[in-house]
Design an enzyme around this catalytic site. Structure first.
Site, PDB file in Angstrom:
ATOM      1  N   ALA A 177       0.867  -1.176   0.000  1.00 23.97           N
ATOM      2  CA  ALA A 177       0.000   0.000   0.000  1.00 23.97           C
ATOM      3  C   ALA A 177       0.908   1.232   0.000  1.00 23.97           C
ATOM      4  CB  ALA A 177      -0.890  -0.011   1.244  1.00 23.97           C
ATOM      5  N   VAL A 196       4.319  -1.210   3.551  1.00 24.66           N
ATOM      6  CA  VAL A 196       4.232   0.206   3.172  1.00 24.66           C
ATOM      7  C   VAL A 196       5.154   0.466   1.980  1.00 24.66           C
ATOM      8  CG1 VAL A 196       4.510   2.582   3.943  1.00 24.66           C
ATOM      9  CG2 VAL A 196       3.694   0.843   5.548  1.00 24.66           C
ATOM     10  N   LYS A 197       4.537   0.967   0.905  1.00 27.98           N
ATOM     11  CA  LYS A 197       5.294   1.228  -0.322  1.00 27.98           C
ATOM     12  C   LYS A 197       5.740   2.688  -0.308  1.00 27.98           C
ATOM     13  CE  LYS A 197       4.683  -0.417  -5.073  1.00 27.98           C
ATOM     14  NZ  LYS A 197       3.690  -0.626  -6.123  1.00 27.98           N
ATOM     15  N   VAL A 198       7.047   2.878  -0.472  1.00 28.34           N
ATOM     16  CA  VAL A 198       7.668   4.199  -0.309  1.00 28.34           C
ATOM     17  C   VAL A 198       8.494   4.500  -1.562  1.00 28.34           C
ATOM     18  CG1 VAL A 198       9.309   5.494   1.121  1.00 28.34           C
ATOM     19  CG2 VAL A 198       7.832   3.782   2.194  1.00 28.34           C
TER      20      VAL A 198
END
Ligand code: G3P
Length: 218
Positions: A60, A86-88
């Site tokens: 996400a 968590v996509k960064v």
């Protein structure tokens, strides 16, 4: 090799899950927008819906591009479900945020990777996954698969635990080539996964078997 599907479409995620080969899901803001998912509540509900279909990691992506914003958003996303990663983005504040998430037990996927240097820093910061974009490099007449090869060599040299998630995979040959190179995971559309099963000799051979069986039966 693990198989992720790169979509926010629940029907396609269900179809891939029903095949029995799905290990996870990746999404991005464009894929969420394509499904008409907007607003914090709807976005969060959609991530939970995806997590309820698939028993695997679901990436996400944060929208913020500053360190504090990414931390705040990432914490909220990670709290939604144990399978959320968590996509960064691979920017300087993103690397700082990945280090913070790593130190605080939150798993990350560093996205928009287009160079071995970005992948090296993401691994140093403790990213769980890096997402090199194969298809988008091919789009600009560069070599997406060569990037996967370089990252594989670097990670193997130093035993980095970060997994190489080959992203922007567009078709079945990308999947095969990524598997040959040793990408840990591929993420792509359902068509790239189903395309692996296509062969004209399988189709004609099956038709022949069924025709011969029908003939023999009278
Ligand atoms: O999710 C990131 C990546 O897979 C995007 O793919 O096809 O939009 O380049 P694509």
């Amino acid at each position: 090799m693990k198989f992720f599907i790169d979509t926010a479409n629940l029907d396609q995620i269900r179809q891939a899950q029903e095949l029995g080969i799905l290990d996870g899901v990746t999404t991005n803001p464009s894929l969420m927008a394509k499904e008409g998912i907007t607003g914090d509540d709807a976005v969060q509900a959609h991530y939970i819906a995806i997590c309820e279909i698939v028993d695997g990691d679901v990436s996400a992506e944060v929208i913020s591009t500053d360190y504090e914003g990414m931390i705040k958003e990432g914490e909220a996303l990670a709290a939604l479900h144990a399978n959320i990663v968590v996509k960064v983005p691979a920017i300087v504040d993103g690397i700082r945020a990945i280090r913070w998430f790593t130190d605080n037990g939150i798993r990350t996927n560093c996205t928009l990777i287009f160079s071995p240097g970005q992948a090296l820093l993401a691994a140093k910061a403790g990213a769980s996954y890096v997402s090199p974009f194969v298809g988008r490099l091919d789009d600009i007449s560069s070599d997406g698969l060569q990037l996967i090869e370089k990252i594989r060599a670097i990670y193997d040299n130093y035993d980095f635990g970060t997994e190489i998630l080959a992203a922007s995979v567009r078709h079945s040959m990308h999947v095969i080539e990524c598997a040959e190179i040793g990408a840990d995971i591929m993420t792509g559309p359902l068509s790239a996964i189903l395309g692996l099963m296509k062969h004209p000799l399988t189709d004609s051979g099956l038709q022949q078997f069924l025709a011969d069986h029908a003939k023999a039966k009278g």
